[in-house]
Scaffold this motif. Structure first.
Motif, mmCIF file in Angstrom:
data_model
loop_
_atom_site.group_PDB
_atom_site.id
_atom_site.type_symbol
_atom_site.label_atom_id
_atom_site.label_comp_id
_atom_site.label_asym_id
_atom_site.label_seq_id
_atom_site.Cartn_x
_atom_site.Cartn_y
_atom_site.Cartn_z
ATOM 1 N N ARG A 90 21.184 19.403 33.891
ATOM 2 C CA ARG A 90 21.388 20.803 33.490
ATOM 3 C C ARG A 90 20.688 21.707 34.501
ATOM 4 N N TRP A 91 21.420 22.734 34.946
ATOM 5 C CA TRP A 91 20.983 23.572 36.059
ATOM 6 C C TRP A 91 21.183 25.035 35.688
ATOM 7 N N LEU B 32 12.786 21.493 45.056
ATOM 8 C CA LEU B 32 11.679 21.744 44.125
ATOM 9 C C LEU B 32 12.204 21.955 42.703
ATOM 10 N N MET B 33 13.363 22.610 42.581
ATOM 11 C CA MET B 33 13.930 22.870 41.253
ATOM 12 C C MET B 33 14.324 21.587 40.529
ATOM 13 N N SER C 45 18.888 32.116 34.933
ATOM 14 C CA SER C 45 19.329 32.282 33.551
ATOM 15 C C SER C 45 20.581 31.449 33.317
ATOM 16 N N GLY C 46 20.911 31.258 32.035
ATOM 17 C CA GLY C 46 22.091 30.484 31.687
ATOM 18 C C GLY C 46 21.909 29.014 32.006
ATOM 19 N N GLU C 47 22.975 28.256 31.812
ATOM 20 C CA GLU C 47 22.893 26.809 32.030
ATOM 21 C C GLU C 47 24.281 26.259 32.311
ATOM 22 N N ILE C 48 24.345 25.302 33.247
ATOM 23 C CA ILE C 48 25.569 24.590 33.558
ATOM 24 C C ILE C 48 25.194 23.130 33.759
#
Length: 235
Positions: free
Chosen positions: A209-210, A131-132, A200-203
């Protein structure tokens, strides 16, 4: 998704349901912007598997357990999570494996069938990652209801045939910041557990981008925190 059953062997409380005003979120400005932020609709549609490594904390009534994590997810199809106690290293690795309608736990090369209740729970947990990805929300058999706010934020409720009913939460910039759902208990496969997630944050990996950090509460209590160290989206 990690299970407490595997710790040693291997956002919060659900909010009141808002008035979802729009049925069918595909093509909406919020969903379009959210997919663009993550890497674009076409790229998200092409993702076949997600892989990550990281460190996690699992909260039990007795203590907090630190573990290392290596996970692979093929959305709505299969998953594998290898976990090991942080103070013992990979020698303590235990694995949780979902392969379609089957599930297993594994340690020291010994593979055991997963109890039916645990399998039902884990299949629902791993479905969140599909779903994400957002693109599957426009697939066949999926229904969505959107509650968009004037500031650009919003909540998207999803009924997907391969997942428990889930609400995704977005900030004014269309960044995915949370989720809410209910899953069956791994103990009996019937009792429902209320969950909320904070991202939160991002990689970035493979052009996707996740969220770097995920925190889960179950029935209002801290349950699990994960910080990713590596991430890859495979096409």
């Amino acid at each position: 998704m990690l299970s407490r059953r595997l710790i040693l062997a291997a956002p919060f409380a659900l909010a009141a349901r808002p008035a979802f005003a729009v049925s069918g979120a595909c093509g909406s400005p919020l969903l379009n912007q959210a997919m663009a932020r993550m890497g674009g609709a076409e790229r998200l549609k092409a993702v076949r598997a997600l892989r990550w490594t990281g460190r996690a904390r699992i909260f039990t009534t007795e203590r907090t357990v630190a573990v290392g994590v290596s996970t692979m997810v093929r959305p709505f199809e299969a998953a594998r999570s290898d976990t090991w106690l942080a103070d013992e290293g990979p020698a303590s690795t235990r694995s949780l494996i979902v392969e379609g309608a089957q599930g297993f736990t594994e340690r020291s090369g010994q593979k055991q069938p997963m109890p039916a209740a645990m399998l039902a729970h884990e299949r629902q947990q791993y479905a969140l990652y599909g779903l994400m990805l957002l693109a599957p929300l426009c697939g066949p058999g999926v229904e969505t209801w959107l509650a968009a706010e004037a500031d650009g934020s919003g909540r998207l409720e999803i009924a997907h045939p391969g997942a428990p009913r889930t609400t995704l939460v977005f900030d004014p910039g269309a960044r995915l910041i949370g989720a809410e759902n209910r899953v069956v208990s791994p103990d009996d496969g019937v009792t429902e557990v209320a969950q909320d997630f904070a991202f939160s944050g991002e990689i970035e990996g493979g052009g996707v981008r996740w969220p770097r950090t995920m925190a889960i509460r179950q029935n209002g209590a801290p349950y699990f925190e994960l910080v990713l160290e590596t991430f890859a989206a495979e096409m």
